[in-house]
Design a protein around this motif. Structure first.
Motif, PDB file in Angstrom:
ATOM      1  N   THR A  12      12.754 126.163 -81.253  1.00  0.00           N
ATOM      2  CA  THR A  12      13.603 125.379 -80.351  1.00  0.00           C
ATOM      3  C   THR A  12      14.657 124.540 -81.060  1.00  0.00           C
ATOM      4  OG1 THR A  12      12.113 123.477 -80.318  1.00  0.00           O
ATOM      5  CG2 THR A  12      11.725 125.227 -78.678  1.00  0.00           C
ATOM      6  N   VAL A  13      14.588 124.456 -82.382  1.00  0.00           N
ATOM      7  CA  VAL A  13      15.542 123.629 -83.117  1.00  0.00           C
ATOM      8  C   VAL A  13      16.824 124.410 -83.396  1.00  0.00           C
ATOM      9  CG1 VAL A  13      13.733 122.207 -84.142  1.00  0.00           C
ATOM     10  CG2 VAL A  13      14.585 124.213 -85.386  1.00  0.00           C
ATOM     11  N   ALA A  14      17.895 123.659 -83.656  1.00  0.00           N
ATOM     12  CA  ALA A  14      19.195 124.270 -83.946  1.00  0.00           C
ATOM     13  C   ALA A  14      19.761 123.639 -85.209  1.00  0.00           C
ATOM     14  CB  ALA A  14      20.148 124.097 -82.773  1.00  0.00           C
ATOM     15  N   ALA A  15      19.487 124.264 -86.338  1.00  0.00           N
ATOM     16  CA  ALA A  15      19.963 123.748 -87.625  1.00  0.00           C
ATOM     17  C   ALA A  15      21.459 124.018 -87.788  1.00  0.00           C
ATOM     18  CB  ALA A  15      19.182 124.410 -88.748  1.00  0.00           C
ATOM     19  N   GLN A  41      18.610 127.672 -90.101  1.00  0.00           N
ATOM     20  CA  GLN A  41      17.798 127.921 -88.913  1.00  0.00           C
ATOM     21  C   GLN A  41      16.446 128.517 -89.317  1.00  0.00           C
ATOM     22  OE1 GLN A  41      18.530 126.917 -85.898  1.00  0.00           O
ATOM     23  NE2 GLN A  41      16.620 127.705 -85.088  1.00  0.00           N
ATOM     24  N   PRO A  42      15.347 127.842 -88.976  1.00  0.00           N
ATOM     25  CA  PRO A  42      14.030 128.362 -89.325  1.00  0.00           C
ATOM     26  C   PRO A  42      13.813 129.788 -88.819  1.00  0.00           C
ATOM     27  CG  PRO A  42      13.854 126.116 -88.536  1.00  0.00           C
ATOM     28  CD  PRO A  42      15.273 126.555 -88.290  1.00  0.00           C
ATOM     29  N   ASN A  43      13.182 130.569 -89.648  1.00  0.00           N
ATOM     30  CA  ASN A  43      12.813 131.959 -89.354  1.00  0.00           C
ATOM     31  C   ASN A  43      14.010 132.875 -89.128  1.00  0.00           C
ATOM     32  OD1 ASN A  43       9.869 131.610 -89.440  1.00  0.00           O
ATOM     33  ND2 ASN A  43      10.274 130.242 -87.707  1.00  0.00           N
ATOM     34  N   VAL A  44      15.201 132.393 -89.455  1.00  0.00           N
ATOM     35  CA  VAL A  44      16.421 133.202 -89.350  1.00  0.00           C
ATOM     36  C   VAL A  44      17.106 133.294 -90.712  1.00  0.00           C
ATOM     37  CG1 VAL A  44      18.717 133.355 -88.294  1.00  0.00           C
ATOM     38  CG2 VAL A  44      16.757 132.625 -86.914  1.00  0.00           C
ATOM     39  N   ALA A  45      17.206 132.159 -91.393  1.00  0.00           N
ATOM     40  CA  ALA A  45      17.874 132.105 -92.693  1.00  0.00           C
ATOM     41  C   ALA A  45      17.152 131.103 -93.585  1.00  0.00           C
ATOM     42  CB  ALA A  45      19.332 131.696 -92.518  1.00  0.00           C
ATOM     43  N   HIS A  46      17.369 131.229 -94.869  1.00  0.00           N
ATOM     44  CA  HIS A  46      16.806 130.266 -95.820  1.00  0.00           C
ATOM     45  C   HIS A  46      17.754 130.121 -97.006  1.00  0.00           C
ATOM     46  CE1 HIS A  46      15.436 134.111 -97.499  1.00  0.00           C
ATOM     47  NE2 HIS A  46      15.423 133.483 -98.673  1.00  0.00           N
ATOM     48  N   LEU A  47      17.567 129.047 -97.747  1.00  0.00           N
ATOM     49  CA  LEU A  47      18.369 128.791 -98.934  1.00  0.00           C
ATOM     50  C   LEU A  47      17.794 129.557-100.124  1.00  0.00           C
ATOM     51  CD1 LEU A  47      18.635 124.911 -98.555  1.00  0.00           C
ATOM     52  CD2 LEU A  47      20.478 126.561 -98.166  1.00  0.00           C
ATOM     53  N   ALA A 140      29.997 120.579 -93.398  1.00  0.00           N
ATOM     54  CA  ALA A 140      30.952 121.040 -92.377  1.00  0.00           C
ATOM     55  C   ALA A 140      30.388 120.849 -90.972  1.00  0.00           C
ATOM     56  CB  ALA A 140      31.319 122.504 -92.607  1.00  0.00           C
ATOM     57  N   ALA A 141      29.076 120.810 -90.865  1.00  0.00           N
ATOM     58  CA  ALA A 141      28.420 120.623 -89.563  1.00  0.00           C
ATOM     59  C   ALA A 141      27.989 119.177 -89.353  1.00  0.00           C
ATOM     60  CB  ALA A 141      27.212 121.559 -89.465  1.00  0.00           C
ATOM     61  N   ARG A 142      28.597 118.241 -90.059  1.00  0.00           N
ATOM     62  CA  ARG A 142      28.213 116.822 -89.982  1.00  0.00           C
ATOM     63  C   ARG A 142      28.108 116.310 -88.551  1.00  0.00           C
ATOM     64  NH1 ARG A 142      27.070 112.404 -88.801  1.00  0.00           N
ATOM     65  NH2 ARG A 142      27.383 110.469 -89.947  1.00  0.00           N
ATOM     66  N   ALA A 143      29.019 116.678 -87.706  1.00  0.00           N
ATOM     67  CA  ALA A 143      29.011 116.211 -86.309  1.00  0.00           C
ATOM     68  C   ALA A 143      27.776 116.686 -85.543  1.00  0.00           C
ATOM     69  CB  ALA A 143      30.266 116.669 -85.581  1.00  0.00           C
ATOM     70  N   ASP A 144      27.151 117.755 -86.006  1.00  0.00           N
ATOM     71  CA  ASP A 144      25.985 118.327 -85.328  1.00  0.00           C
ATOM     72  C   ASP A 144      24.652 117.792 -85.826  1.00  0.00           C
ATOM     73  OD1 ASP A 144      27.716 119.966 -83.865  1.00  0.00           O
ATOM     74  OD2 ASP A 144      27.660 121.527 -85.408  1.00  0.00           O
ATOM     75  N   TRP A 145      24.632 117.037 -86.894  1.00  0.00           N
ATOM     76  CA  TRP A 145      23.367 116.580 -87.484  1.00  0.00           C
ATOM     77  C   TRP A 145      22.447 115.859 -86.506  1.00  0.00           C
ATOM     78  CZ3 TRP A 145      25.017 114.118 -92.803  1.00  0.00           C
ATOM     79  CH2 TRP A 145      25.502 115.119 -93.650  1.00  0.00           C
ATOM     80  N   THR A 149      17.948 120.108 -81.069  1.00  0.00           N
ATOM     81  CA  THR A 149      17.734 121.316 -80.283  1.00  0.00           C
ATOM     82  C   THR A 149      19.039 121.749 -79.610  1.00  0.00           C
ATOM     83  OG1 THR A 149      17.052 120.016 -78.360  1.00  0.00           O
ATOM     84  CG2 THR A 149      15.318 120.814 -79.806  1.00  0.00           C
ATOM     85  N   ALA A 150      19.128 123.029 -79.366  1.00  0.00           N
ATOM     86  CA  ALA A 150      20.361 123.564 -78.764  1.00  0.00           C
ATOM     87  C   ALA A 150      20.507 123.109 -77.331  1.00  0.00           C
ATOM     88  CB  ALA A 150      20.346 125.088 -78.834  1.00  0.00           C
TER      89      ALA A 150
END
Length: 150
Positions: A12-15, A41-47, A140-145, A149-150
């Motif tokens: 349910t989270v939106a990284a 995004q968990p379970n979608v991408a990782h560093l 770049a996503a600072r405004a979204d921090w 959740t989406a």
């Protein structure tokens, strides 16, 4: 479950985001807070692990130039972000300012601190470029921090 993040529905989270994950009052009355600083995004991408390791070193070193509250900055095993542990109960805006200032320092860094076999358990496992690339996307996503959740 005993671990706060195990109770979080990662679907349910939106990284990327920054969320207060836990507050603890210690036996002597001191308070510490733990923030979930999620890059991907968990379970979608990782560093990449070299990016994780280098961000850990860079943030741990540079964040202390901005705040005496920093206790620890630790990578998540899932490689999607970090936990920032602070003393006291700073305002959320103060935490975001600390993170932003430190991430800006990382972009200006010319080396990863303590990236050698004397000061690090795997000194060869670093990449300043990978760390800076990940931090650029995060900043770049600072405004979204604040939006978890989406």
């Amino acid at each position: 479950m005993n671990v706060e993040s195990f109770n979080l529905d990662h679907r349910t989270v939106a990284a990327p985001y920054v969320r207060l994950a836990d507050t603890k009052v210690l036996p002597q009355g001191d308070t510490i807070v733990k923030y979930d600083v999620r890059f991907t995004q968990p379970n979608v991408a990782h560093l990449d692990m070299k990016a994780v390791h280098s961000i850990e070193h860079l943030f741990a070193e540079h964040s202390r130039n901005h705040s005496a509250r920093v206790i620890d900055f630790s990578p998540m095993g899932c490689q999607t972000g970090f936990y920032l542990i602070l003393q006291g109960q700073p305002e959320y805006a103060e935490v975001l300012e600390l993170i932003e200032a430190t991430m800006t320092d990382i972009l200006g860094a010319t080396e990863v601190p303590a990236a050698n076999e004397v000061q690090c358990g795997w000194g060869a496992n670093h990449s300043l470029t990978a760390a800076q690339d990940a931090v650029k996307v995060f900043l770049a996503a600072r405004a979204d921090w604040p939006t978890v959740t989406a």
